[in-house]
Motif scaffolding. Structure first.
Motif, short mmCIF file in Angstrom:
data_model
loop_
_atom_site.label_atom_id
_atom_site.label_comp_id
_atom_site.label_asym_id
_atom_site.label_seq_id
_atom_site.Cartn_x
_atom_site.Cartn_y
_atom_site.Cartn_z
N SER A 57 10.86 94.00 -42.79
CA SER A 57 10.37 95.30 -42.36
C SER A 57 9.34 95.19 -41.24
N THR A 58 8.72 94.02 -41.12
CA THR A 58 7.70 93.83 -40.08
C THR A 58 8.07 92.73 -39.09
N ALA A 59 9.19 92.05 -39.31
CA ALA A 59 9.57 90.92 -38.44
C ALA A 59 9.83 91.37 -37.01
N ALA A 60 10.17 92.65 -36.82
CA ALA A 60 10.49 93.13 -35.47
C ALA A 60 9.32 92.94 -34.51
N PHE A 61 8.09 93.02 -35.02
CA PHE A 61 6.94 92.84 -34.14
C PHE A 61 6.85 91.41 -33.62
N LEU A 62 7.36 90.46 -34.39
CA LEU A 62 7.43 89.08 -33.91
C LEU A 62 8.57 88.90 -32.92
N LEU A 63 9.66 89.64 -33.13
CA LEU A 63 10.86 89.45 -32.31
C LEU A 63 10.76 90.17 -30.97
N ILE A 64 10.28 91.41 -30.98
CA ILE A 64 10.30 92.21 -29.75
C ILE A 64 8.95 92.84 -29.41
N VAL A 121 8.11 99.46 -33.80
CA VAL A 121 7.40 98.76 -32.74
C VAL A 121 7.13 99.70 -31.58
N PHE A 122 8.18 100.36 -31.10
CA PHE A 122 8.04 101.23 -29.93
C PHE A 122 7.20 102.46 -30.26
N PHE A 123 7.35 103.01 -31.48
CA PHE A 123 6.56 104.19 -31.84
C PHE A 123 5.08 103.85 -31.90
N ASP A 124 4.72 102.77 -32.59
CA ASP A 124 3.31 102.43 -32.76
C ASP A 124 2.64 102.07 -31.43
N VAL A 125 3.31 101.24 -30.63
CA VAL A 125 2.73 100.85 -29.35
C VAL A 125 2.62 102.07 -28.44
N GLY A 126 3.65 102.90 -28.41
CA GLY A 126 3.63 104.08 -27.55
C GLY A 126 2.55 105.07 -27.94
N SER A 127 2.40 105.34 -29.24
CA SER A 127 1.41 106.34 -29.67
C SER A 127 -0.01 105.86 -29.42
N GLN A 128 -0.30 104.57 -29.63
CA GLN A 128 -1.64 104.07 -29.36
C GLN A 128 -1.93 103.99 -27.87
N SER A 129 -0.90 103.73 -27.07
CA SER A 129 -1.11 103.57 -25.63
C SER A 129 -1.31 104.90 -24.92
N VAL A 130 -0.70 105.97 -25.41
CA VAL A 130 -0.84 107.25 -24.75
C VAL A 130 -2.12 107.98 -25.17
N LEU A 131 -2.74 107.54 -26.28
CA LEU A 131 -3.89 108.26 -26.81
C LEU A 131 -5.06 108.37 -25.83
N ARG A 351 0.45 96.68 -23.14
CA ARG A 351 0.58 95.26 -23.45
C ARG A 351 -0.52 94.78 -24.40
N MET A 352 -1.73 95.33 -24.27
CA MET A 352 -2.79 94.98 -25.21
C MET A 352 -2.40 95.43 -26.62
N ASN A 353 -1.95 96.69 -26.74
CA ASN A 353 -1.56 97.18 -28.06
C ASN A 353 -0.38 96.41 -28.62
N ALA A 354 0.57 96.05 -27.76
CA ALA A 354 1.72 95.28 -28.22
C ALA A 354 1.30 93.90 -28.68
#
Length: 427
Positions: A57-64, A121-131, A351-354
């Protein structure tokens, strides 16, 4: 709500993001409880398989995780958020459909949680980056406090409701309700203004690798950012070692109902909510960095109480310990995230958030797998003990770093963490 005209609550797009994130977090937390319970109770998953499910469920952050940050810095953020929630809605819906057709299997659940993690991955990085753009950097503390409070409320409602939905309506119906929440979130996010479009155009693979490396260097070369990343990674590792084996401990050793597990996890959400509400006041009184350091001394050792988990009053003792350590997590999620947003120029936010998500959620994946392995080799209780010890000491990197000496957010620092010139609008 505040009457300050520059408050983030006065901005329509921030309110849209907040409301849609509420639905998205609700769906995630229902699935957090319902999917492992479905695996353990209906598909006879053991500790190792439950750990593998949590790890995937969390491996995607390591992969992409790292390339996702580079792409978020280039793509229209509102489209990223909508697509991510729509994908998660479809993935969750496939589980009850397969259940009703009699074809559901553990490999299906593995595939769903892995692909769901990719969308997350995309939702979390996107929401923190646009804030920072939506709220303004000067209002990041109240904006982050609001979103962390929202996340905590979703933990309480979603995990509590998830446990009881599984208990009274069955796990497939609980997961279907999570799918509906994701779909409603995607619909709401279409209302975000289309002005949030990065100026950079997509580049070739070589440039993408350079962008990823730039984000890694920004985090790892900065003493304060590096300390924040290490503390949060260790906390995630320890917490997930515990969480990965709790469905087995609750259902097979303690013989407690699904609602008890949901209520236990909801207590953690209550702690995050409490920490989020305390964070601005403590930072105002004690200083931003000092609060981050002292919160570890105050709350982190309570993780050891989780090892006492049992029937009767011991369930309450362990729940109180979990609530306390999650209070620290709530403080960290407000003040730590705000600090790293202040220390990062706008073009590097994605990129920082990612990079942080790569490290932090990668630690969750490793913690899930490690928890399952320790449980298989030495028993579920041993996995809980190892996770609790790691969680109790996770605050030390921040406590021993320049973060603890920071009085406010506005003193710029060099990559080494020492004071530099006064901040500009980019910081």
């Amino acid at each position: 709500m505040t009457e300050n005209p520059r408050s983030p609550w006065c901005l329509r797009d921030f309110r849209v993001l907040f409301a849609s994130s509420a639905l998205s977090h609700l769906g995630s937390n229902i699935g957090y409880v319902a999917i492992p319970l479905l695996a353990v109770t209906a598909l006879d998953a053991g500790p190792g398989q439950a750990g593998a499910l949590a790890a995937l469920s969390t491996a995607a952050f390591l992969l992409i995780g790292l390339p996702a940050g580079a792409w978020v810095d280039r793509l229209p953020t509102h489209r990223v958020l909508v697509a991510a929630d729509a994908a998660r809605a479809l993935l969750f819906a496939s589980i009850p459909v397969s259940w009703w057709l009699g074809t559901l299997s553990l490999p299906h659940l593995y595939a769903v949680v892995l692909l769901n993690g990719c969308a997350t991955v995309f939702f979390d990085v996107g929401s923190q980056s646009v804030l920072p753009e939506l709220a303004g950097r000067e209002h990041l503390v109240p904006a982050n406090a609001a979103l962390v409070s929202l996340m905590a409320g979703a933990n309480i409602a979603g995990r509590g409701a998830g446990g009881f939905l599984v208990q009274f309506l069955t796990a497939p119906l609980a997961i279907l309700s999570g799918s509906v929440a994701y779909l409603a979130s995607a619909a709401g996010l279409t209302g975000i203004g289309r002005r949030h479009v990065p100026s950079r155009e997509p580049a070739d693979r070589r440039r993408l690798r350079a962008d990823m490396a730039e984000g890694l260097r920004h985090v790892l070369a900065h003493r304060e950012l590096r300390a924040l990343a290490l503390t949060a990674s260790l906390a995630n590792l320890g917490a997930q070692m515990i969480n990965a084996v709790l469905p087995v401990l609750f259902t097979q050793e303690l013989h407690l109902p699904a609602g008890a597990l949901g209520a236990y996890w909801a207590a953690g959400g209550l702690g995050i909510l409490l920490g989020a509400r305390l964070a601005p006041r403590l930072a105002s009184r004690l200083g931003h960095g000092r609060t981050l350091g002292l919160a570890g001394l105050w709350f982190a050792p309570a993780a050891l109480a989780v090892t006492l988990l049992g029937n009767g009053p011991w369930l309450w003792v362990a729940g109180a310990g979990w609530l306390a350590v999650m209070t620290k997590t709530g403080i960290d999620n407000v003040l730590g995230v705000t600090l790293r947003q202040h220390l990062t120029p706008g073009p590097l936010l994605g990129r920082m958030n990612a990079t942080f998500r790569f490290l932090l959620t990668g630690a969750l994946a490793i913690g899930s797998a490690l928890g399952g392995l320790v449980a298989e080799a030495a028993g579920v209780r041993a996995a809980v003990w190892v996770g609790a010890i790691c969680l109790a000491g996770a605050f030390l990197p921040v406590f021993c770093s320049p973060v603890r000496m920071r009085r406010d957010l506005h003193a710029a620092t060099t990559p080494s963490g020492r004071s530099a010139v006064p901040p500009t609008d980019e910081m």
